[in-house]
Design an enzyme around this catalytic site. Structure first.
Site, PDB file in Angstrom:
ATOM      1  N   HIS A 218       0.820  -1.220   0.000  1.00  0.00           N
ATOM      2  CA  HIS A 218       0.000   0.000   0.000  1.00  0.00           C
ATOM      3  C   HIS A 218       0.848   1.261   0.000  1.00  0.00           C
ATOM      4  O   HIS A 218       0.416   2.304  -0.472  1.00  0.00           O
ATOM      5  CB  HIS A 218      -1.025  -0.046   1.134  1.00  0.00           C
ATOM      6  N   GLU A 468     -11.160 -10.878  -4.795  1.00  0.00           N
ATOM      7  CA  GLU A 468      -9.720 -10.768  -4.553  1.00  0.00           C
ATOM      8  C   GLU A 468      -9.166 -11.967  -3.777  1.00  0.00           C
ATOM      9  O   GLU A 468      -8.006 -11.978  -3.399  1.00  0.00           O
ATOM     10  CB  GLU A 468      -9.377  -9.451  -3.869  1.00  0.00           C
ATOM     11  N   ASP A 492      -4.590  -8.347  -4.450  1.00  0.00           N
ATOM     12  CA  ASP A 492      -4.744  -9.436  -3.487  1.00  0.00           C
ATOM     13  C   ASP A 492      -4.994 -10.767  -4.178  1.00  0.00           C
ATOM     14  O   ASP A 492      -4.555 -11.809  -3.687  1.00  0.00           O
ATOM     15  CB  ASP A 492      -5.894  -9.122  -2.517  1.00  0.00           C
ATOM     16  N   CYS A 539      -9.823  -3.179 -10.350  1.00  0.00           N
ATOM     17  CA  CYS A 539      -9.367  -1.975  -9.645  1.00  0.00           C
ATOM     18  C   CYS A 539      -7.992  -2.186  -9.014  1.00  0.00           C
ATOM     19  O   CYS A 539      -7.488  -1.312  -8.322  1.00  0.00           O
ATOM     20  CB  CYS A 539     -10.381  -1.531  -8.599  1.00  0.00           C
TER      21      CYS A 539
HETATM   22  C1  PEP Z   1      -6.635  -5.146  -4.689  1.00  0.00           C
HETATM   23  O1  PEP Z   1      -6.422  -6.002  -3.831  1.00  0.00           O
HETATM   24  O2  PEP Z   1      -6.346  -5.302  -5.891  1.00  0.00           O
HETATM   25  C2  PEP Z   1      -7.240  -3.865  -4.328  1.00  0.00           C
HETATM   26  C3  PEP Z   1      -7.600  -3.002  -5.237  1.00  0.00           C
HETATM   27  O3  PEP Z   1      -7.359  -3.580  -3.011  1.00  0.00           O
HETATM   28  P1  PEP Z   1      -6.114  -3.138  -2.093  1.00  0.00           P
HETATM   29  O4  PEP Z   1      -4.943  -2.900  -3.003  1.00  0.00           O
HETATM   30  O5  PEP Z   1      -6.505  -1.908  -1.372  1.00  0.00           O
HETATM   31  O6  PEP Z   1      -5.933  -4.297  -1.210  1.00  0.00           O
HETATM   32 MG    MG Z   2      -7.319  -5.788  -1.891  1.00  0.00          MG
END
Ligand code: PEP
Ligand code: MG
Length: 603
Positions: A218, A468, A492, A539
């Site tokens: 992140h 995910e 994920d 996403c």
């Molecule tokens: C993902 O897991 O691709 C996602 C968009 O959520 P995050 O990156 O916040 O875990």
């Molecule tokens: Mg995620």
């Protein structure tokens, strides 16, 4: 001597500037005005004097105790702390950073702490080396006692800092690197948490490098959202670079060059200029509709972290927000979670900021590499707990929300209320079980009933699930029974399919979006949702990486959500693609043993 440090490329572009090594980033970093110098020095002085007084009082009370309650070591320790506090190195250094560099007081103090810590590290004598911990303690005390704590940066200062970032880049292009305060600064840290990144977002740095971290951690994601050059997983960078070294960060190649020679500097200056030109060229596509050569409309949405990012999304030409990572509202708050009113105000600001375009708000996804401070007491073991070995497999996202229904209901009510002000989609992260779906739907119904009872207005929402976890992708039909749309979280999905910790640089070479198993799960999710006439988007970071755009188009995807900074590059790829011709090719990629080779035309 020039040398290079290799890490992982996470956020594009070139930054050239002086290294600022920070052990801690949880203090404000901003430039003060020359007329504030005296006041800032005074803030440190007041803080230091308060701690000196506190320690001296302790010394006095020690002398009044007997040797049993007041062991000799304690007295000696106080003596050391007092000595460190009053040392000229500390005071003179702090004055230097404030006067000559115009750093705010906290920044100056922590910078000088870093400088002296290095000297301690290099000492031969083990006893003296260990005094570093004492120094850290006294500085921590001073930080706590400094009057007025950090003045929050005024809007004016903030925009001056932002301008400074830009104009500094310009200054480099003109070959004007000199030793004044007007040089860009890049941050070098061992690690930055997502919460640190929020602080970072408001600071003055033109780029950063960390020792640890993976490509889709992140921290890397926030760097991309800020659109500043960044390299993570550079192992011992923070040990090898010294405070104030000139460095180049090449965010495209994942390299940091330390102490560059004039030739290297000129070469990177040129690259930097090329990058800027490329960006202004792409900017012309902002208002061009995103349609493939064969006339297929492709929706390009934005991923945001804070309500104010909505403006950036609109400016970048996004047709909505595909992922609002609401957990960033919950971070850096010392365990005090935002209440319904505060959340409602934030969600409403994002909705209004999008001027009628849809906003997909994902319910809180904390845990794993997004821990909440001060949460341990409440939820028992969390990823903050050192004894908790697999935080990514633990109490994260929807599991965390279902473990605390009152907190979850607060968030759901706030989101439903924001939906009265525009088009809102409600997205649930990390679902895997039918029972979780059932509980979530029941709590949404309960949130509506609570608002009815209070006669508080709220709006309709479309309901979406993130796919995910491989288990969710493999049972996608179940999800389609209950949800209006799906959003594939490839970050994920890859992590859990390949058993690769996305935040661990040691296994980052195995983190492969093109693994046949990952592609199969993505492809099947897209095709099943489309067969049932439901919306589906990606996403995760894959959606914003232009090297995957054609493949995803070929797999039938027509909705991509990414950082605003990536939208135009992906749009350019869409405009150049003929989706009808990509279908057969994408199937070949999907069926290949090594899809990466087919994708790059090598098979
Ligand atoms: C993902 O897991 O691709 C996602 C968009 O959520 P995050 O990156 O916040 O875990
Ligand atoms: Mg995620």
């Amino acid at each position: 001597m020039t040398f290079a440090i290799h890490g992982l490329a996470v956020s594009r572009g070139i930054a050239i500037g002086r290294a600022v090594l920070v052990g801690r980033v949880d203090v404000e970093h901003y430039f003060i005005k020359p007329e504030q110098i005296e006041a800032e020095i005074d803030r440190v002085r007041v803080g230091r004097n308060a701690v000196v007084e506190e320690l001296q009082n302790l010394q006095v009370s020690l002398t009044q105790m007997g040797p049993k309650e007041a062991p000799h070591e304690l007295g000696a320790l106080l003596e050391v702390h007092l000595m460190l506090l009053q040392d000229d190195d500390l005071t003179d250094g702090v004055k230097h950073w404030i006067t000559d560099r115009l750093y705010n007081a906290e920044w100056a103090l922590t910078t000088q702490l870093e400088v002296i810590s290095r000297q301690f590290d290099e000492m031969e004598d083990a006893y003296l080396r260990e005094r570093k911990a004492d120094l850290e303690q006294v500085v921590e005390r001073v930080l706590q006692r400094m009057v007025g704590a950090a003045l929050p940066m005024s809007a004016g200062q903030r925009s001056a800092n932002a301008k400074r970032r830009k104009s500094d880049q310009q200054a480099q292009l003109d070959g004007m690197l000199d030793d004044t305060v007007d040089v860009p600064l890049v941050l070098i840290a061992h690690d930055l948490s997502p919460a640190d990144m929020l602080q970072f977002k408001r600071s003055v740095f033109a780029g950063f490098v960390t020792d640890v971290g993976g490509k889709t951690s992140h921290t890397a994601i926030v760097a991309r959202s800020m659109d500043i050059p960044a390299v993570v997983g550079a192992r011992s960078a923070s040990q090898l670079v010294r405070q104030d070294d000139w460095v180049i960060i090449d965010g495209d190649a994942g390299v940091m060059v330390v102490d560059p020679s004039p030739i290297i500097l000129a070469e990177y200056g040129f690259k930097q200029r090329q990058g800027e030109l490329e960006r202004s060229r792409l900017n012309r596509l902002r208002h061009t509709p995103s349609i493939t050569l064969d006339g297929q409309k492709v929706e390009l949405l934005a991923n945001i972290e804070m309500p104010e990012d909505a403006k950036v999304a609109v400016d970048a030409g996004a047709v909505g927000v595909g992922l609002f990572r609401s957990e960033f509202l919950f971070m850096g708050r010392q365990g005090k979670l935002p209440n319904e009113e505060e959340q409602y105000t934030a969600y409403r600001a994002a909705v209004e900021g999008m001027h009628g375009l849809p906003v997909t708000i994902r319910t809180v996804d904390v845990g794993a590499d997004k821990p909440l401070d001060g949460w341990r007491e409440k939820a028992g073991k969390t990823s903050k707990d050192e004894s908790y070995l697999n935080p990514a497999l633990g109490l994260r996202a929807i599991r965390w929300s279902l473990a605390d229904p009152a907190m979850f209901l607060t968030q759901l009510r706030a989101i439903l209320r924001a939906a009265a002000h525009g088009s809102v989609h409600l997205l649930i992260p990390m679902l895997a079980h039918a029972s979780e779906i059932r509980q979530t739907l029941a709590l949404i119904a309960q949130a509506r009933a609570d608002l009815d009872e209070r006669a508080v207005p709220y709006g309709p929402v479309k309901l979406g699930a993130m796919i995910e976890i491989p288990a969710a992708a493999l049972t996608v039909k179940l999800f389609l029974k209950y949800f209006d749309f799906l959003s594939i979280g490839t970050n994920d999905l890859i992590q859990y399919t390949l058993a690769i910790d996305r935040a661990d640089e040691a296994v980052s070479h195995l983190y492969d979006p093109l693994h046949p198993a990952v592609l199969r799960l993505v492809a099947d999710t897209i095709s099943e949702a489309q067969r049932q006439g439901k919306g589906v988007s990606v996403c995760g970071e894959m959606a914003g990486d232009a090297s995957f755009t054609r493949l995803l188009l070929g797999l039938g995807l027509r909705s991509f959500s990414m950082h605003p900074a990536q939208i135009l590059t992906v749009k350019q790829e869409v405009l150049r693609s003929d989706a009808s011709k990509l279908k057969a090719w994408a199937q070949r990629v999907l069926e290949a043993d090594e899809p990466g080779a087919v994708l790059s035309g090598m098979a």
